[in-house]
Design an enzyme around this catalytic site. Structure first.
Site, PDB file in Angstrom:
ATOM      1  N   GLY A   1       1.827  10.964   4.990  1.00 36.33           N
ATOM      2  CA  GLY A   1       0.767  11.386   5.914  1.00 36.33           C
ATOM      3  C   GLY A   1      -0.638  11.048   5.459  1.00 36.33           C
ATOM      4  O   GLY A   1      -1.600  11.684   5.901  1.00 36.33           O
TER       5      GLY A   1
ATOM      6  N   ASN B   1      -4.871  -0.705   7.865  1.00 35.36           N
ATOM      7  CA  ASN B   1      -3.579  -0.076   8.151  1.00 35.36           C
ATOM      8  C   ASN B   1      -3.632   0.463   9.576  1.00 35.36           C
ATOM      9  O   ASN B   1      -3.951   1.627   9.803  1.00 35.36           O
ATOM     10  CB  ASN B   1      -3.314   1.034   7.129  1.00 35.36           C
ATOM     11  CG  ASN B   1      -1.986   1.728   7.359  1.00 35.36           C
ATOM     12  OD1 ASN B   1      -1.276   1.419   8.321  1.00 35.36           O
ATOM     13  ND2 ASN B   1      -1.654   2.679   6.507  1.00 35.36           N
TER      14      ASN B   1
ATOM     15  N   THR C   1       8.836  -0.235  -2.031  1.00 35.30           N
ATOM     16  CA  THR C   1       9.859   0.725  -2.444  1.00 35.30           C
ATOM     17  C   THR C   1      10.531   0.362  -3.767  1.00 35.30           C
ATOM     18  O   THR C   1      10.840   1.239  -4.574  1.00 35.30           O
ATOM     19  CB  THR C   1      10.908   0.822  -1.318  1.00 35.30           C
ATOM     20  OG1 THR C   1      10.225   1.179  -0.115  1.00 35.30           O
ATOM     21  CG2 THR C   1      11.954   1.882  -1.614  1.00 35.30           C
TER      22      THR C   1
ATOM     23  N   SER D   1       0.821  -1.205   0.000  1.00 34.76           N
ATOM     24  CA  SER D   1       0.000   0.000   0.000  1.00 34.76           C
ATOM     25  C   SER D   1       0.862   1.264   0.000  1.00 34.76           C
ATOM     26  O   SER D   1       1.872   1.334   0.694  1.00 34.76           O
ATOM     27  CB  SER D   1      -0.896   0.001   1.237  1.00 34.76           C
ATOM     28  OG  SER D   1      -1.616   1.204   1.299  1.00 34.76           O
TER      29      SER D   1
ATOM     30  N   CYS E   1       0.292   2.908  10.459  1.00 31.03           N
ATOM     31  CA  CYS E   1       1.005   3.988   9.785  1.00 31.03           C
ATOM     32  C   CYS E   1       1.721   4.856  10.813  1.00 31.03           C
ATOM     33  O   CYS E   1       1.095   5.404  11.718  1.00 31.03           O
ATOM     34  CB  CYS E   1       0.063   4.865   8.969  1.00 31.03           C
ATOM     35  SG  CYS E   1       0.964   6.192   8.131  1.00 31.03           S
TER      36      CYS E   1
ATOM     37  N   LYS F   1      -2.356  -4.875   8.902  1.00 29.97           N
ATOM     38  CA  LYS F   1      -0.967  -4.523   8.602  1.00 29.97           C
ATOM     39  C   LYS F   1      -0.290  -4.080   9.890  1.00 29.97           C
ATOM     40  O   LYS F   1      -0.667  -3.083  10.503  1.00 29.97           O
ATOM     41  CB  LYS F   1      -0.881  -3.421   7.543  1.00 29.97           C
ATOM     42  CG  LYS F   1       0.552  -3.195   7.070  1.00 29.97           C
ATOM     43  CD  LYS F   1       0.599  -2.485   5.735  1.00 29.97           C
ATOM     44  CE  LYS F   1       2.020  -2.269   5.260  1.00 29.97           C
ATOM     45  NZ  LYS F   1       2.063  -1.607   3.946  1.00 29.97           N
TER      46      LYS F   1
ATOM     47  N   LYS G   1      -3.517   2.511  -2.149  1.00 32.12           N
ATOM     48  CA  LYS G   1      -3.030   3.431  -1.118  1.00 32.12           C
ATOM     49  C   LYS G   1      -4.093   3.613  -0.040  1.00 32.12           C
ATOM     50  O   LYS G   1      -5.275   3.740  -0.334  1.00 32.12           O
ATOM     51  CB  LYS G   1      -2.686   4.781  -1.756  1.00 32.12           C
ATOM     52  CG  LYS G   1      -2.056   5.763  -0.773  1.00 32.12           C
ATOM     53  CD  LYS G   1      -1.457   6.953  -1.494  1.00 32.12           C
ATOM     54  CE  LYS G   1      -0.932   7.968  -0.491  1.00 32.12           C
ATOM     55  NZ  LYS G   1       0.138   7.435   0.383  1.00 32.12           N
TER      56      LYS G   1
ATOM     57  N   ASN H   1       4.539  -2.645   8.168  1.00 32.75           N
ATOM     58  CA  ASN H   1       4.663  -1.249   7.747  1.00 32.75           C
ATOM     59  C   ASN H   1       6.119  -0.767   7.895  1.00 32.75           C
ATOM     60  O   ASN H   1       7.011  -1.555   8.175  1.00 32.75           O
ATOM     61  CB  ASN H   1       3.711  -0.381   8.570  1.00 32.75           C
ATOM     62  CG  ASN H   1       3.132   0.774   7.765  1.00 32.75           C
ATOM     63  OD1 ASN H   1       3.883   1.510   7.130  1.00 32.75           O
ATOM     64  ND2 ASN H   1       1.829   0.933   7.797  1.00 32.75           N
TER      65      ASN H   1
ATOM     66  N   GLY I   1      12.618  -0.096   2.227  1.00 34.54           N
ATOM     67  CA  GLY I   1      13.667  -0.426   1.271  1.00 34.54           C
ATOM     68  C   GLY I   1      14.542  -1.555   1.760  1.00 34.54           C
ATOM     69  O   GLY I   1      14.388  -2.050   2.889  1.00 34.54           O
TER      70      GLY I   1
END
Lengths: 311, 266
Positions: A70, A125, A264, A21, A128, A163, A43, A190, A215
């Site tokens: 954000g 989610n 990523t 996401s 976050c 998540k 997303k 996440n 990453g």
């Protein structure tokens, strides 16, 4: 013929490769064939509109990035009107990633989405790091995780994925809490809360000061958590964090992932997910694997020979 | 699919002066159809000292469909461009594009004015060539720190543009002088539209004048990017949208990089 299909607790995917996401959108269809993906994870959005964080929202590191986007959101109505119909033209299932400020709002949003034709699963989610100060999120603690998953479960018949976040001291407790409240799968997970400073301007490199690290640099951490979750829950674990190629996917699957999400890497090379799907088939062929789902949890973690010599 | 991700071969990559390099790549038939104002996202090589992780967006300096070539003019300034600067003839470069929305030009325009500064000259040179093909008169006000940095005049002169050079060293590039130049040109030969890129000060001036003198305008914006194809939402800018001028977020990579000058919140 290699069978790349996997099943995330009754939920069939033609292959284990999904986008993470926030790293995927309609624009990628200009570059890759969407029908080849395992599923679409869009997303994260919230019920109402949100502006997102100040810029700069992203910065690069060695083999990693930081982001504090954000969750700018166009809201539920826009998602139903524009996003869902776009993905309906393709075969893979749409998994809607959602966020909310309270457990009750999470439940309300999930209930509304459950009425929408074209949404196959919900990814909550609850992790976050960029919404609340200092990266606070539901999935930091088992108790708040249980609370939000319970309401979500009561609100939807759709497959429900949670998540999780690496920004917790108790990944196993959080995972077990999500499982015991009826979650169908865990996405692990996440981004890792971090920061970077520009030493010339003496300003943070992100407008939000702190942000989520992702990453290849964080892959060992997420791989470890995937393994821990796989060991301690009975629901499927979807690995996510730093996957750049098919070998990374195999590593995650060996450690216990049923499927994976690629994030990523798509920013660096937009064809990564397709390349991985091709390379997975090749890997299976070379390793006499006919069904990739067999690889899940296949790592031999039997104890190594104890080391007894004293220093 | 009008966007391609390809390994392109570097045909040349030479220094133009002590700051800028000019690179020519064999980009293939799709990429070489890039329109003025569009850009590519380049996977810059990592070196011993520089480890660029993201790609770098770069607008095209020149593109030729007949030879499948795309050219870039870039200032060697950070990890990404230092990485690019090591490429040699025969090396390969991963190129994603063409990306974004380029400049638009009404075929009924009689006269346009281009206001470019610094490396922005490279972005706007292809636009002058497009306008010339459409038989539109062109005035180009080219601005730079000094004479040596006015690198692309020939591109404007070759297509018959009236070129006005302004530089910092004799103060001719001051905002006051630019404004009087813009007014003078408009008085002599009113222009239908103005095209610019980069500078906030120049864009603000053009925005104000466009209301008063009634001309259209477009600006190519720069912003740090990651994906380049509208997914990550890091390159956002606030824009005035619709008749109510509601402030909305737009992505420079996918909704731009070229925007109507009236949209931009400065």
């Amino acid at each position: 013929m290699i069978d790349l299909s996997v099943t995330v607790k009754n939920f069939a995917l033609q292959n284990p490769i999904m986008p993470a996401s926030g790293t995927f959108a309609e624009g990628l269809s200009d570059v890759v064939d969407f029908n080849r993906l395992g599923g679409f994870v869009t997303k994260t959005f919230t019920a109402s509109k949100r502006p997102g964080n100040p810029v700069p929202r992203i910065c690069e590191l060695n083999s990693a990035m930081l982001n504090a986007i954000g969750i700018p959101s166009k809201g539920l109505d826009d998602y139903i009107k524009n996003t869902v119909p776009f993905y309906k033209q393709f075969q893979p299932p749409l998994i809607a990633s959602i966020s909310a400020n309270t457990a009750a709002e999470f439940g309300e949003l999930a209930a509304k989405l459950s009425q929408v034709d074209g949404i196959s699963a919900i990814e909550a989610n609850i992790s976050c790091p960029n919404i609340e100060a200092h990266g606070k999120a539901f999935a930091i603690e088992a108790k708040s995780t249980a609370n939000v998953i319970k309401l979500l479960r009561a609100s939807t018949h759709l497959p429900l994925w949670a998540k999780l976040t690496p920004n917790t001291s108790d990944i196993i407790g959080v995972a077990q809490a999500a499982e015991s409240e009826g979650c169908d799968a865990l996405v692990v997970g996440n981004t890792l809360l971090g920061m970077a400073v520009d030493i010339e301007t003496r300003r943070p490199k992100l407008g939000n000061i702190m942000g989520g690290m992702s990453g290849p640099a964080i892959k060992p951490i997420m791989l470890r958590m995937t393994y821990q979750c796989h060991k301690h829950v009975n629901i499927p674990v979807i690995g996510c964090g730093g996957i750049m190629n098919a070998h990374d996917v195999i590593e995650y699957m060996l450690a216990g992932a049923t499927a994976v999400q690629v994030g990523t890497a798509t920013f660096i090379n937009p064809t990564t997910m397709i390349d991985i799907i091709d390379d997975l088939a090749t890997w299976c062929l070379e390793h006499d694997v006919t069904q990739i789902s067999e690889v899940t949890g296949l790592m031999d973690d039997s104890p190594f020979e104890p080391y007894t010599a004293l220093s | 699919m009008a966007v391609v991700e390809s390994k392109s071969r570097v045909l040349s990559n030479n220094w133009v002066n002590n700051e800028y390099k000019h690179m020519v790549i064999d980009a293939g038939p799709v990429a070489s159809k890039v329109e003025p104002g569009q850009f590519f996202n380049l996977l810059c090589p990592q070196t011993d000292t520089d480890k660029p992780f993201f790609r770098r967006p770069m607008s095209t300096y020149y593109a030729d469909e007949k030879t499948n070539t795309v050219e870039f003019l870039y200032k060697v300034t950070g990890a990404g461009t230092r990485g690019l600067s090591v490429l040699e003839e025969g090396d390969s470069l991963e190129v994603l594009g063409p990306l974004g929305k380029g400049f638009t030009m009404d075929p009924d325009y009689q006269h346009i004015i281009i206001v470019a500064r610094g490396v922005g000259l490279a972005t706007l040179a292809p636009l002058a060539e497009q306008a010339a093909k459409m038989n539109i008169r062109i005035t180009a006000i080219l601005s730079a720190r000094d004479k040596e940095r006015l690198m692309s005049q020939h591109r404007f002169l070759n297509v018959g543009a009236t070129v006005i050079e302004i530089i910092d060293t004799d103060n001719s590039s001051s905002l006051e002088n630019l404004e009087s130049l813009l007014r003078k040109v408009h008085q002599e030969d009113p222009y239908n539209a103005v095209y610019t890129c980069g500078s906030t000060r120049i864009t603000r001036l053009l925005n104000e004048l466009s209301d008063e003198l009634k001309f259209n305008g477009e600006v190519a914006l720069e912003q740090h990017m990651a994906c380049g194809i509208g997914m990550c939402y890091c390159c956002v800018r606030p824009m005035k949208v619709g008749s109510q001028k509601e402030i909305k977020s737009k992505r420079v990579c996918a909704d731009g990089p070229v925007f109507n000058i009236k949209e931009v919140v400065l």
